[in-house]
Design a protein around this motif. Structure first.
Motif, PDB file in Angstrom:
ATOM      1  N   GLY A   4     -33.076 -15.844  15.199  1.00  0.00           N
ATOM      2  CA  GLY A   4     -31.629 -15.248  14.480  1.00  0.00           C
ATOM      3  C   GLY A   4     -30.887 -15.895  14.599  1.00  0.00           C
ATOM      4  O   GLY A   4     -30.773 -16.553  16.050  1.00  0.00           O
ATOM      5  N   TYR A   5     -29.785 -16.379  14.266  1.00  0.00           N
ATOM      6  CA  TYR A   5     -28.550 -17.140  14.231  1.00  0.00           C
ATOM      7  C   TYR A   5     -27.468 -16.335  14.254  1.00  0.00           C
ATOM      8  O   TYR A   5     -25.495 -16.804  14.187  1.00  0.00           O
ATOM      9  CB  TYR A   5     -28.245 -18.062  13.010  1.00  0.00           C
ATOM     10  N   SER A   6     -26.982 -15.104  14.092  1.00  0.00           N
ATOM     11  CA  SER A   6     -25.484 -14.435  13.827  1.00  0.00           C
ATOM     12  C   SER A   6     -25.694 -12.600  14.445  1.00  0.00           C
ATOM     13  O   SER A   6     -24.972 -11.747  13.665  1.00  0.00           O
ATOM     14  CB  SER A   6     -24.994 -14.339  12.227  1.00  0.00           C
ATOM     15  N   SER A   7     -26.685 -12.400  14.975  1.00  0.00           N
ATOM     16  CA  SER A   7     -26.743 -10.736  14.576  1.00  0.00           C
ATOM     17  C   SER A   7     -27.400 -10.635  16.114  1.00  0.00           C
ATOM     18  O   SER A   7     -28.470 -11.957  16.424  1.00  0.00           O
ATOM     19  CB  SER A   7     -27.955 -10.321  13.793  1.00  0.00           C
ATOM     20  N   LYS A   8     -27.559  -9.429  16.698  1.00  0.00           N
ATOM     21  CA  LYS A   8     -28.441  -9.051  18.337  1.00  0.00           C
ATOM     22  C   LYS A   8     -29.614  -7.965  17.486  1.00  0.00           C
ATOM     23  O   LYS A   8     -29.408  -7.154  16.976  1.00  0.00           O
ATOM     24  CB  LYS A   8     -27.482  -8.665  19.367  1.00  0.00           C
ATOM     25  N   THR A   9     -30.891  -8.617  18.246  1.00  0.00           N
ATOM     26  CA  THR A   9     -31.525  -7.313  17.741  1.00  0.00           C
ATOM     27  C   THR A   9     -32.093  -6.713  19.091  1.00  0.00           C
ATOM     28  O   THR A   9     -32.363  -7.475  20.229  1.00  0.00           O
ATOM     29  CB  THR A   9     -32.788  -8.402  17.123  1.00  0.00           C
ATOM     30  N   TYR A  10     -32.780  -5.271  18.440  1.00  0.00           N
ATOM     31  CA  TYR A  10     -33.644  -4.891  19.454  1.00  0.00           C
ATOM     32  C   TYR A  10     -35.135  -4.251  19.294  1.00  0.00           C
ATOM     33  O   TYR A  10     -34.642  -3.868  17.771  1.00  0.00           O
ATOM     34  CB  TYR A  10     -32.862  -3.539  20.329  1.00  0.00           C
ATOM     35  N   ALA A  11     -36.124  -4.258  19.867  1.00  0.00           N
ATOM     36  CA  ALA A  11     -37.049  -3.901  19.314  1.00  0.00           C
ATOM     37  C   ALA A  11     -37.382  -2.133  20.089  1.00  0.00           C
ATOM     38  O   ALA A  11     -36.987  -2.161  22.175  1.00  0.00           O
ATOM     39  CB  ALA A  11     -37.971  -4.285  19.785  1.00  0.00           C
ATOM     40  N   VAL A  12     -36.916  -0.945  19.984  1.00  0.00           N
ATOM     41  CA  VAL A  12     -37.124   0.363  20.295  1.00  0.00           C
ATOM     42  C   VAL A  12     -38.627   1.396  20.561  1.00  0.00           C
ATOM     43  O   VAL A  12     -38.437   1.441  19.326  1.00  0.00           O
ATOM     44  CB  VAL A  12     -35.886   1.467  19.612  1.00  0.00           C
ATOM     45  N   THR A  13     -39.318   1.772  21.090  1.00  0.00           N
ATOM     46  CA  THR A  13     -40.036   2.600  21.320  1.00  0.00           C
ATOM     47  C   THR A  13     -39.537   3.600  21.737  1.00  0.00           C
ATOM     48  O   THR A  13     -38.928   4.049  23.065  1.00  0.00           O
ATOM     49  CB  THR A  13     -41.146   1.960  21.751  1.00  0.00           C
ATOM     50  N   ILE A  14     -40.138   4.774  20.803  1.00  0.00           N
ATOM     51  CA  ILE A  14     -39.263   6.737  20.383  1.00  0.00           C
ATOM     52  C   ILE A  14     -41.242   6.796  20.780  1.00  0.00           C
ATOM     53  O   ILE A  14     -41.852   7.112  20.420  1.00  0.00           O
ATOM     54  CB  ILE A  14     -38.795   7.198  19.472  1.00  0.00           C
ATOM     55  N   LYS A  15     -41.244   7.837  21.831  1.00  0.00           N
ATOM     56  CA  LYS A  15     -42.846   8.173  22.121  1.00  0.00           C
ATOM     57  C   LYS A  15     -42.311   9.914  23.120  1.00  0.00           C
ATOM     58  O   LYS A  15     -41.765   9.997  23.707  1.00  0.00           O
ATOM     59  CB  LYS A  15     -43.452   7.566  23.053  1.00  0.00           C
ATOM     60  N   ASP A  16     -42.904  10.603  22.848  1.00  0.00           N
ATOM     61  CA  ASP A  16     -43.395  12.404  22.783  1.00  0.00           C
ATOM     62  C   ASP A  16     -44.479  12.517  23.436  1.00  0.00           C
ATOM     63  O   ASP A  16     -45.755  12.217  22.582  1.00  0.00           O
ATOM     64  CB  ASP A  16     -42.753  12.623  21.676  1.00  0.00           C
ATOM     65  N   LYS A  17     -44.393  12.625  25.179  1.00  0.00           N
ATOM     66  CA  LYS A  17     -45.890  12.635  25.592  1.00  0.00           C
ATOM     67  C   LYS A  17     -46.600  14.079  24.910  1.00  0.00           C
ATOM     68  O   LYS A  17     -47.864  13.858  24.930  1.00  0.00           O
ATOM     69  CB  LYS A  17     -45.245  13.183  27.065  1.00  0.00           C
ATOM     70  N   ASN A  18     -46.033  14.894  24.448  1.00  0.00           N
ATOM     71  CA  ASN A  18     -46.812  15.928  23.215  1.00  0.00           C
ATOM     72  C   ASN A  18     -47.261  15.656  22.485  1.00  0.00           C
ATOM     73  O   ASN A  18     -47.788  16.437  21.349  1.00  0.00           O
ATOM     74  CB  ASN A  18     -45.697  17.202  23.765  1.00  0.00           C
ATOM     75  N   ARG A  19     -46.634  14.332  22.204  1.00  0.00           N
ATOM     76  CA  ARG A  19     -47.892  13.174  20.568  1.00  0.00           C
ATOM     77  C   ARG A  19     -48.507  12.536  20.861  1.00  0.00           C
ATOM     78  O   ARG A  19     -48.044  11.636  21.347  1.00  0.00           O
ATOM     79  CB  ARG A  19     -46.467  13.466  19.390  1.00  0.00           C
ATOM     80  N   ASN A  20     -49.609  12.017  20.004  1.00  0.00           N
ATOM     81  CA  ASN A  20     -50.255  10.783  20.238  1.00  0.00           C
ATOM     82  C   ASN A  20     -49.346   9.410  19.887  1.00  0.00           C
ATOM     83  O   ASN A  20     -49.914   8.021  20.215  1.00  0.00           O
ATOM     84  CB  ASN A  20     -51.035  11.228  19.440  1.00  0.00           C
TER      85      ASN A  20
END
Length: 405
Positions: free
Chosen positions: A39-55
């Motif tokens: 990409g040439y004009s944006s910043k990007t993040y990969a985000v993982t959200i995980k709850d230990k009580n959910r698979n």
């Protein structure tokens, strides 16, 4: 890294967590969303959200405006981000509902899932999508020569997307008019601000100066005043909307599509179109021309009629499946007329995008920041300049052969 996130990005993550009904504070992992040059004009993040009580876990891709941006770009970039939010949050859901009401097989679903976030501030809202990489999708290596499979899948996707516009405009004209009333061609209106006029002129001059005065005499003659023709074409784009226009993706270069591959054969089996910030109401040939002529080598250019027919046949078949008469809403003679009138867009973009596709990592620009002369990267002589000139020459020869300028 969490503490380094900008306020809007952190707020977007918090909003999604609040909406996710997590019983315990979830574990959050954050990494870079894309590699250098993706990409040439944006910043990007990969985000993982995980709850230990959910698979399950929630894998997000978050795109937001670079932290350091030239002040005079803010309003334009606000429009660009708003256009993409408008596509994912308003336009695509309506088009998708329309196509699904027809109970067709293989509906157009070549876009990532979108997460709408409500933020109570004046910042440009981040764009939050499902992380396609977590589903196995990857970018094609932009420097590799294109092949048939990587051409067909996006062409088919574009055709199926455009078909929804024609069918809905035919069957629900008032709803379509209302849906598209707020769609602006942000790119065409701001192409000079984006530096496209300078890039086109300088790239064309570079190309013409590389030609041999004797061996390439005909090409040099035909290309006299070509820069004026190309810039006039761009000037006229905003007003070139008629009864045969459709909603288009608008920014159809190689890095705005991700492919899913068969693990055994390593052949692409699906594609997702990303980055809808330049969506517009226009001739569908703008999408086709941008995509095809920036990627096609001489082999594909010699076979361009096949790909044009493949696009049109896919488009008209889907229009019929959606319940409209393709001969009425987009007859072949209009398609051919659009090809002759709008293919020049592909040459405009090829002058610049071909160079981008051939950038080495250390040549990749950082656009629209306070760093000066960032746009010069698009007009400099690159390491792969010989390849760039050769590829561009094939494209220009094709346009000459078919009297497209």
């Amino acid at each position: 890294m969490k503490s380094q996130l900008s306020g809007p990005v952190q707020n977007a993550i918090n909003f999604i967590i609040d909406q996710g009904n997590y019983k315990t504070p979830p574990e959050i992992s954050i990494s870079e969303g894309s590699q250098e040059g993706d990409g040439y004009s944006s910043k990007t993040y990969a985000v993982t959200i995980k709850d230990k009580n959910r698979n399950d876990s929630l894998n997000l891709f978050i795109k937001y405006l670079l932290d350091v941006v030239k002040e005079d770009w803010i309003d334009t970039l606000q429009s660009v981000y708003n256009a993409e939010h408008q596509f994912y949050g308003e336009i695509y859901p309506v088009l998708d509902k329309f196509q699904k009401s027809k109970h067709i097989k293989n509906p157009f679903d070549n876009v990532p899932k979108y997460f709408k976030v409500n933020l109570n501030n004046d910042d440009i809202k981040p764009i939050v999508l499902e992380n396609l990489r977590s589903l196995g999708y990857t970018l094609r290596d932009r420097k590799k020569i294109i092949d048939d499979a990587h051409l067909r899948l996006p062409i088919e996707a574009f055709a199926r997307y455009h078909a929804i516009s024609y069918a809905m405009k035919d069957q629900e004209p008032e709803n379509f008019k209302k849906l598209t009333a707020g769609v602006e061609d942000v790119f065409s209106k701001n192409y000079k601000k984006f530096g496209m006029d300078t890039m086109i002129k300088q790239c064309l001059n570079q190309f013409l100066n590389s030609l041999d005065q004797k061996m390439d005499q005909e090409m040099l003659e035909r290309c006299k005043n070509l820069d004026e023709k190309l810039l006039q074409f761009f000037d006229d784009l905003v007003d070139n909307v008629d009864e045969y226009s459709a909603l288009g993706q608008g920014d159809c270069w190689s890095n705005n599509m991700m492919f899913l591959y068969d693990e055994e054969t390593n052949t692409p089996i699906n594609v997702k179109l990303i980055d809808w910030q330049c969506q517009r109401l226009s001739s569908p040939l703008l999408d086709f021309s941008y995509f095809f002529y920036t990627l096609a080598t001489k082999k594909e250019l010699d076979n361009a009629e096949f790909y044009l027919n493949f696009y049109y046949d896919t488009l008209t078949q889907r229009i019929a499946e959606l319940g409209s008469d393709p001969n009425k809403v987009y007859p072949r003679e209009i398609f051919i007329k659009h090809w002759r009138n709008f293919s020049l867009y592909g040459l405009c973009m090829a002058l610049c995008v071909l160079k981008v596709l051939l950038f080495d990592k250390d040549e990749i620009p950082n656009l629209m920041t306070t760093e000066s002369n960032a746009m010069e990267a698009f007009t400099m002589v690159i390491k792969n300049q010989d390849v760039y000139i050769e590829r561009l020459k094939d494209v220009v020869e094709y346009f000459m052969k078919h009297n497209l300028f």
